[in-house]
Design a protein around this motif. Sequence first.
Motif, PDB file in Angstrom:
ATOM      1  N   ILE A   1       2.018  12.420  -7.314  1.00  0.00           N
ATOM      2  CA  ILE A   1       1.037  12.660  -5.907  1.00  0.00           C
ATOM      3  C   ILE A   1       0.050  13.911  -6.176  1.00  0.00           C
ATOM      4  O   ILE A   1      -0.776  13.664  -6.098  1.00  0.00           O
ATOM      5  CB  ILE A   1       1.554  12.602  -4.773  1.00  0.00           C
ATOM      6  CG1 ILE A   1       2.079  10.524  -4.711  1.00  0.00           C
ATOM      7  CG2 ILE A   1       1.184  13.155  -3.177  1.00  0.00           C
ATOM      8  CD1 ILE A   1       3.109  11.291  -2.668  1.00  0.00           C
ATOM      9  N   ARG A   2       1.293  15.061  -6.275  1.00  0.00           N
ATOM     10  CA  ARG A   2       1.056  16.564  -7.193  1.00  0.00           C
ATOM     11  C   ARG A   2       0.051  16.085  -8.237  1.00  0.00           C
ATOM     12  O   ARG A   2      -1.304  17.168  -8.265  1.00  0.00           O
ATOM     13  CB  ARG A   2       2.053  17.375  -7.137  1.00  0.00           C
ATOM     14  CG  ARG A   2       2.634  17.577  -5.669  1.00  0.00           C
ATOM     15  CD  ARG A   2       4.711  18.545  -6.160  1.00  0.00           C
ATOM     16  NE  ARG A   2       4.290  18.709  -5.370  1.00  0.00           N
ATOM     17  CZ  ARG A   2       5.679  19.812  -4.856  1.00  0.00           C
ATOM     18  NH1 ARG A   2       6.125  20.010  -5.480  1.00  0.00           N
ATOM     19  NH2 ARG A   2       6.202  19.437  -3.741  1.00  0.00           N
TER      20      ARG A   2
ATOM     21  N   LEU B   1      -4.764   8.307  -5.957  1.00  0.00           N
ATOM     22  CA  LEU B   1      -4.955   7.547  -6.720  1.00  0.00           C
ATOM     23  C   LEU B   1      -3.234   7.420  -5.729  1.00  0.00           C
ATOM     24  O   LEU B   1      -3.293   7.954  -4.774  1.00  0.00           O
ATOM     25  CB  LEU B   1      -4.490   7.548  -7.935  1.00  0.00           C
ATOM     26  CG  LEU B   1      -5.577   7.691  -8.544  1.00  0.00           C
ATOM     27  CD1 LEU B   1      -4.685   8.125 -10.355  1.00  0.00           C
ATOM     28  CD2 LEU B   1      -6.333   7.509  -8.631  1.00  0.00           C
ATOM     29  N   THR B   2      -3.299   5.462  -5.109  1.00  0.00           N
ATOM     30  CA  THR B   2      -2.452   5.070  -4.120  1.00  0.00           C
ATOM     31  C   THR B   2      -0.636   5.219  -4.726  1.00  0.00           C
ATOM     32  O   THR B   2       0.009   5.120  -3.311  1.00  0.00           O
ATOM     33  CB  THR B   2      -2.347   3.643  -3.988  1.00  0.00           C
ATOM     34  OG1 THR B   2      -3.089   3.226  -4.954  1.00  0.00           O
ATOM     35  CG2 THR B   2      -4.284   4.333  -2.954  1.00  0.00           C
TER      36      THR B   2
ATOM     37  N   LEU C   1       6.262   6.351  -3.505  1.00  0.00           N
ATOM     38  CA  LEU C   1       6.599   7.261  -2.458  1.00  0.00           C
ATOM     39  C   LEU C   1       7.344   6.906  -1.533  1.00  0.00           C
ATOM     40  O   LEU C   1       9.198   6.449  -1.079  1.00  0.00           O
ATOM     41  CB  LEU C   1       6.696   8.174  -2.119  1.00  0.00           C
ATOM     42  CG  LEU C   1       7.018   9.340  -1.335  1.00  0.00           C
ATOM     43  CD1 LEU C   1       8.527   9.777  -1.123  1.00  0.00           C
ATOM     44  CD2 LEU C   1       5.416  10.533  -0.303  1.00  0.00           C
ATOM     45  N   LEU C   2       6.609   6.110  -0.743  1.00  0.00           N
ATOM     46  CA  LEU C   2       6.855   4.933   0.129  1.00  0.00           C
ATOM     47  C   LEU C   2       8.038   4.068  -0.240  1.00  0.00           C
ATOM     48  O   LEU C   2       9.224   3.190   0.509  1.00  0.00           O
ATOM     49  CB  LEU C   2       5.834   3.750   0.781  1.00  0.00           C
ATOM     50  CG  LEU C   2       6.151   3.091   1.719  1.00  0.00           C
ATOM     51  CD1 LEU C   2       6.888   4.275   3.038  1.00  0.00           C
ATOM     52  CD2 LEU C   2       5.000   2.169   1.908  1.00  0.00           C
ATOM     53  N   ALA C   3       7.786   3.203  -1.192  1.00  0.00           N
ATOM     54  CA  ALA C   3       9.116   2.495  -1.328  1.00  0.00           C
ATOM     55  C   ALA C   3      11.054   2.818  -1.836  1.00  0.00           C
ATOM     56  O   ALA C   3      11.164   2.212  -1.127  1.00  0.00           O
ATOM     57  CB  ALA C   3       8.457   1.529  -3.215  1.00  0.00           C
ATOM     58  N   ALA C   4      10.211   4.489  -2.444  1.00  0.00           N
ATOM     59  CA  ALA C   4      11.559   5.539  -2.209  1.00  0.00           C
ATOM     60  C   ALA C   4      12.443   5.386  -0.719  1.00  0.00           C
ATOM     61  O   ALA C   4      13.469   5.135  -0.749  1.00  0.00           O
ATOM     62  CB  ALA C   4      11.526   6.498  -2.935  1.00  0.00           C
TER      63      ALA C   4
END
Length: 329
Positions: free
Chosen positions: A309-310, A315-316, A322-325
């Motif tokens: 993300i950083r 980008l998605t 992150l959501l899946a983790a």
Amino acid sequence: MSNLASSLIGESQTLISIVMPVYNTGRILLDSVRSVVDQQLFAAQPSSYWELLLVDDASTDRATLAALDEARSMSPSVRVLQNNRSKGVAGARNTGVFAARGTWIGFLDSDDLLYTDFLSRQYDAFAHMPHALWRAAHFHLGDENAIAKLVPVSQRSPCLYRRIAGDYTEGRVSMLHRPVDVLLRCGCVGIMTVQVDRGLIQALGGFNETLGCAEDYDLWLRLAKTEDLYVSPIDSGIYRVRSGSLTKSGQPMYYCEDRMLLAAKDDTGFDAFKSDIDTRLRMVYTKFCFHFRQNRQFGEAARFAVKLIRLRPTLTEGWRHLLAAVLRV
């Protein structure tokens, strides 16, 4: 004897030094040693013409220590060097690099095999190219029994092949001009295929010993800042994928590359390639996220998702990882 070998032997008593790091390899080591000792290039030459440097990185395995003793007797050209403490593969290679006597330095890992005609064919290919100080070729992947998967280079290294296809099909050596961008996109140089001028590699300080792996890739990138890479249309040997090797260690694909790439971003010599570095970092972080999620290491997956993300906040993909983790899926 190849023409190039004939011309170089007058300049340096030892033509080539092959460096082989050894750590608890066992008796399989002897197959690798034999593949060097039996090189056609060395036939009928004095023992001083070449050397194989076996660098024992503080092995503790009895079978390996016995194999090292046996290897000494296979040829007067075999030298066994000892590290007093384990320094890792980069440190072991450096021990060999800075003890080498050859005009050229080559490499072979202690479970891989060179084809017996490789060095002869390689030196013939470069007979009229003394300016080519960094040379490579191709290799085959093999299983634990060193049975090679014989697939075309266009499938083995498609990214590289797109850049050398014309030369390759005509049987010519390809020249890649200071190929930092090619290496970042393709990661295409197998260490067992390389011969590099001794002075050149020593001037760079050898391999980065702070890296647990990807140390060869790091060195190639540093070389590529100032040197052209020449690739022959020749297969060097068999890279053996076996249990216990780093390839099968359970670490994610591209392990350590993130550290190497971040260090390159901090090096002003790579300023022109920061976009390429970020593109490869994106791929590495994505692979890490998939790997750690598949192994249910969701904390690690989340950590690398944040890095992704950083790197590319708009980008998605990083947010999805992150959501899946967080959801542990």
